[in-house]
Design an enzyme around this catalytic site. Structure first.
Site, PDB file in Angstrom:
ATOM      1  N   CYS A 107     -12.533   7.046  12.404  1.00  0.00           N
ATOM      2  CA  CYS A 107     -12.318   5.981  13.391  1.00  0.00           C
ATOM      3  C   CYS A 107     -12.536   6.455  14.822  1.00  0.00           C
ATOM      4  O   CYS A 107     -12.765   5.637  15.717  1.00  0.00           O
ATOM      5  CB  CYS A 107     -10.918   5.404  13.250  1.00  0.00           C
ATOM      6  SG  CYS A 107     -10.618   4.702  11.632  1.00  0.00           S
ATOM      7  N   HIS A 121      -8.125   1.804  19.580  1.00  0.00           N
ATOM      8  CA  HIS A 121      -8.633   1.585  18.225  1.00  0.00           C
ATOM      9  C   HIS A 121      -7.876   0.424  17.583  1.00  0.00           C
ATOM     10  O   HIS A 121      -6.650   0.342  17.670  1.00  0.00           O
ATOM     11  CB  HIS A 121      -8.438   2.862  17.406  1.00  0.00           C
ATOM     12  CG  HIS A 121      -8.828   2.719  15.964  1.00  0.00           C
ATOM     13  ND1 HIS A 121     -10.019   2.151  15.585  1.00  0.00           N
ATOM     14  CD2 HIS A 121      -8.171   3.048  14.821  1.00  0.00           C
ATOM     15  CE1 HIS A 121     -10.079   2.149  14.257  1.00  0.00           C
ATOM     16  NE2 HIS A 121      -8.976   2.684  13.780  1.00  0.00           N
ATOM     17  N   ASN A 177      -9.623  -3.475  10.677  1.00  0.00           N
ATOM     18  CA  ASN A 177      -9.993  -2.130  11.122  1.00  0.00           C
ATOM     19  C   ASN A 177     -11.428  -1.847  10.668  1.00  0.00           C
ATOM     20  O   ASN A 177     -11.698  -1.732   9.467  1.00  0.00           O
ATOM     21  CB  ASN A 177      -9.008  -1.118  10.495  1.00  0.00           C
ATOM     22  CG  ASN A 177      -9.312   0.314  10.877  1.00  0.00           C
ATOM     23  OD1 ASN A 177     -10.356   0.611  11.446  1.00  0.00           O
ATOM     24  ND2 ASN A 177      -8.395   1.211  10.532  1.00  0.00           N
TER      25      ASN A 177
HETATM   26  N1  ACO Z   1       1.065  -6.928   0.696  1.00  0.00           N
HETATM   27  C1  ACO Z   1       2.360  -6.976   0.375  1.00  0.00           C
HETATM   28  N2  ACO Z   1       3.141  -5.882   0.266  1.00  0.00           N
HETATM   29  C2  ACO Z   1       2.565  -4.701   0.522  1.00  0.00           C
HETATM   30  C3  ACO Z   1       1.207  -4.574   0.861  1.00  0.00           C
HETATM   31  C4  ACO Z   1       0.438  -5.748   0.943  1.00  0.00           C
HETATM   32  N3  ACO Z   1      -0.856  -5.754   1.274  1.00  0.00           N
HETATM   33  N4  ACO Z   1       0.933  -3.271   1.050  1.00  0.00           N
HETATM   34  C5  ACO Z   1       2.061  -2.578   0.849  1.00  0.00           C
HETATM   35  N5  ACO Z   1       3.064  -3.443   0.515  1.00  0.00           N
HETATM   36  C6  ACO Z   1       4.446  -3.134   0.236  1.00  0.00           C
HETATM   37  C7  ACO Z   1       4.678  -1.702  -0.182  1.00  0.00           C
HETATM   38  O1  ACO Z   1       4.415  -1.546  -1.559  1.00  0.00           O
HETATM   39  C8  ACO Z   1       6.120  -1.493   0.165  1.00  0.00           C
HETATM   40  O2  ACO Z   1       6.901  -2.080  -0.839  1.00  0.00           O
HETATM   41  P1  ACO Z   1       8.302  -1.387  -1.284  1.00  0.00           P
HETATM   42  O3  ACO Z   1       9.164  -1.417  -0.055  1.00  0.00           O
HETATM   43  O4  ACO Z   1       8.764  -2.298  -2.376  1.00  0.00           O
HETATM   44  O5  ACO Z   1       7.946   0.000  -1.723  1.00  0.00           O
HETATM   45  C9  ACO Z   1       6.290  -2.347   1.449  1.00  0.00           C
HETATM   46  O6  ACO Z   1       5.209  -3.293   1.442  1.00  0.00           O
HETATM   47  C10 ACO Z   1       6.264  -1.552   2.737  1.00  0.00           C
HETATM   48  O7  ACO Z   1       5.137  -0.673   2.694  1.00  0.00           O
HETATM   49  P2  ACO Z   1       4.863   0.349   3.864  1.00  0.00           P
HETATM   50  O8  ACO Z   1       3.679   1.189   3.515  1.00  0.00           O
HETATM   51  O9  ACO Z   1       6.130   1.042   4.215  1.00  0.00           O
HETATM   52  O10 ACO Z   1       4.485  -0.641   5.060  1.00  0.00           O
HETATM   53  P3  ACO Z   1       4.214  -0.320   6.584  1.00  0.00           P
HETATM   54  O11 ACO Z   1       5.104  -1.112   7.445  1.00  0.00           O
HETATM   55  O12 ACO Z   1       4.108   1.164   6.842  1.00  0.00           O
HETATM   56  O13 ACO Z   1       2.766  -0.941   6.790  1.00  0.00           O
HETATM   57  C11 ACO Z   1       0.482  -0.226   7.000  1.00  0.00           C
HETATM   58  C12 ACO Z   1       1.678  -0.427   6.059  1.00  0.00           C
HETATM   59  C13 ACO Z   1       0.078  -1.568   7.562  1.00  0.00           C
HETATM   60  C14 ACO Z   1      -0.658   0.381   6.206  1.00  0.00           C
HETATM   61  C15 ACO Z   1       0.878   0.718   8.167  1.00  0.00           C
HETATM   62  O14 ACO Z   1       1.531   1.863   7.655  1.00  0.00           O
HETATM   63  C16 ACO Z   1      -0.292   1.171   8.995  1.00  0.00           C
HETATM   64  O15 ACO Z   1      -0.884   0.383   9.704  1.00  0.00           O
HETATM   65  N6  ACO Z   1      -0.618   2.467   8.995  1.00  0.00           N
HETATM   66  C17 ACO Z   1      -1.648   3.025   9.847  1.00  0.00           C
HETATM   67  C18 ACO Z   1      -3.011   2.760   9.325  1.00  0.00           C
HETATM   68  C19 ACO Z   1      -4.038   3.260  10.326  1.00  0.00           C
HETATM   69  O16 ACO Z   1      -3.835   3.252  11.524  1.00  0.00           O
HETATM   70  N7  ACO Z   1      -5.158   3.741   9.892  1.00  0.00           N
HETATM   71  C20 ACO Z   1      -6.110   4.226  10.891  1.00  0.00           C
HETATM   72  C21 ACO Z   1      -6.986   5.176  10.359  1.00  0.00           C
HETATM   73  S1  ACO Z   1      -8.014   4.477   9.099  1.00  0.00           S
HETATM   74  C22 ACO Z   1      -9.414   5.454   8.998  1.00  0.00           C
HETATM   75  O17 ACO Z   1      -9.508   6.454   9.619  1.00  0.00           O
HETATM   76  C23 ACO Z   1     -10.509   5.023   8.067  1.00  0.00           C
END
Ligand code: ACO
Length: 329
Positions: free
Chosen positions: A114, A256, A286
């Site tokens: 990214c 980003h 993204n």
């Molecule tokens: N729909 C519904 N529920 C979901 C989904 C979904 N799409 N995805 C995960 N969940 C659930 C999980 O299973 C978990 O359930 P549980 O509590 O029963 O175990 C719950 O939602 C919470 O999951 P978390 O992973 O803790 O959610 P979080 O608030 O961290 O959000 C996210 C996840 C959006 C991916 C976030 O962590 C994020 O944005 N991370 C950064 C990503 C990023 O910036 N990437 C950049 C680099 S990418 C690259 O370089 C190619």
């Protein structure tokens, strides 16, 4: 003679097909409400099956060339940032070179996930400042839809496809890239945290890698989130310091576009007012290295920024890699 890398043209392209959160509700166990609340994403654009990253990149490159008014034969170097190249080789940059008929240009791909667009600007800036090249095309083009596991709800809701491009040319005026900063942490960012494990020389494609779904993006989102906020703020401050500027000097901050919560947290750390922070992750998701240049092109074309304005780009991604660039139009 002191030289600067001026930005003389930008372009962007997204495929027509839109995939909404409601469409995703039909594909995996998710909801529009969850995706909006956790990420800010509402929809993303997805390339058709027969479209590759170079196809998007060529459209963005043509738009940037048109804005700058140059002849493609003036381009001396093409740097294509992508983690979704058309194939291992020839490089996506070579495919773009042939299609835009920039036959006087050298061409290579750059893989910094990214952060790739800012990394490519860093390279282009150095080559222009040193006098090695006068006109460089940087393209960031990604079809993440091709490497996303459409059965994995934790990743497939996050990504989209897009391309952006910029023409950089030698200027004697102090404008264009005022400063740039790149960094990486290959310890914290090993492939188990964020990566695409198979298909390279570590795990060449086999029946087993396919069965184990190892040809798709894997990400431990929370770990990525935490480090992302910290290093994006750090990269912003270092790039600003190198340019001799404060956050309050910036007319538009383009972080980003991975997640609105990350963007807001970084904006708060930098104390940049929300109205000066560009957000389009709601429309595109993204798109890896394409996010910041797609946003910059839209801001320029909408007249939101113009000559003399100062823009701060900051990005973060797999590797981990992160980078910041200060540009004056
Ligand atoms: N729909 C519904 N529920 C979901 C989904 C979904 N799409 N995805 C995960 N969940 C659930 C999980 O299973 C978990 O359930 P549980 O509590 O029963 O175990 C719950 O939602 C919470 O999951 P978390 O992973 O803790 O959610 P979080 O608030 O961290 O959000 C996210 C996840 C959006 C991916 C976030 O962590 C994020 O944005 N991370 C950064 C990503 C990023 O910036 N990437 C950049 C680099 S990418 C690259 O370089 C190619």
């Amino acid at each position: 003679m002191k030289r600067y890398a001026a930005l003389t043209g930008t372009g962007a392209f997204v495929p027509e097909r839109v995939l909404t959160n409601f469409d995703l509700e039909e594909m995996v166990d998710t909801s529009d409400e969850w995706i909006r609340r956790r990420t800010g994403i509402v929809e993303r654009h997805i390339a058709d099956d027969d479209i590759a990253s170079s196809d998007l990149g060529i459209e963005a490159a043509r738009a940037a060339i048109k804005m700058s008014g140059i002849d493609p034969l003036e381009i001396e170097l093409i740097i294509a940032s992508t983690i979704t190249p058309d194939m291992f080789f020839p490089s996506t940059a070579c495919v773009i070179q042939s299609r835009i008929e920039a036959m006087n240009a050298g061409a290579f791909d750059l893989a910094a996930a990214c952060a790739g667009f800012s990394y490519a600007l860093h390279v282009a800036d150095g080559l222009i400042r040193s006098g090695a090249h006068r006109t460089i095309l940087v393209v960031a083009t990604e079809t993440l839809s091709k490497i996303v596991d459409w059965t994995d709800r934790t990743t497939c809701v996050l990504f989209g496809d897009a391309a952006g491009a910029a023409i950089l040319q030698t200027s004697e005026e102090p404008r264009g890239i005022l400063s740039s900063y790149v960094a990486a942490d290959g310890v914290a960012g090993d492939a188990s945290v964020l990566g695409l494990p198979a298909g390279g020389s570590r795990f060449p494609a086999t029946q087993e890698t396919i069965q184990n779904r190892m040809h798709f993006i894997k990400m431990r989102g929370q770990e990525v989130f935490k480090i992302g906020v910290r290093v994006m703020a750090e990269a912003a401050l270092i790039a600003l310091e190198k340019a001799g500027l404060q956050p309050s000097d910036i007319d538009l901050f383009i972080p980003h576009q991975a997640n609105t919560r990350i963007i807001e947290a970084v904006g708060d750390r930098l104390t940049i007012a929300h109205e000066r922070i560009y957000i389009n992750v709601d429309k595109y998701g993204n798109t890896s290295s394409a996010t910041t240049i797609v946003a910059l092109d839209a801001a320029i074309r909408a007249g939101q920024v113009g000559e003399g304005d100062k823009i701060l780009l900051v990005s973060f991604g797999g590797g981990f890699t992160w980078a910041g660039t200060v540009i004056q139009l």
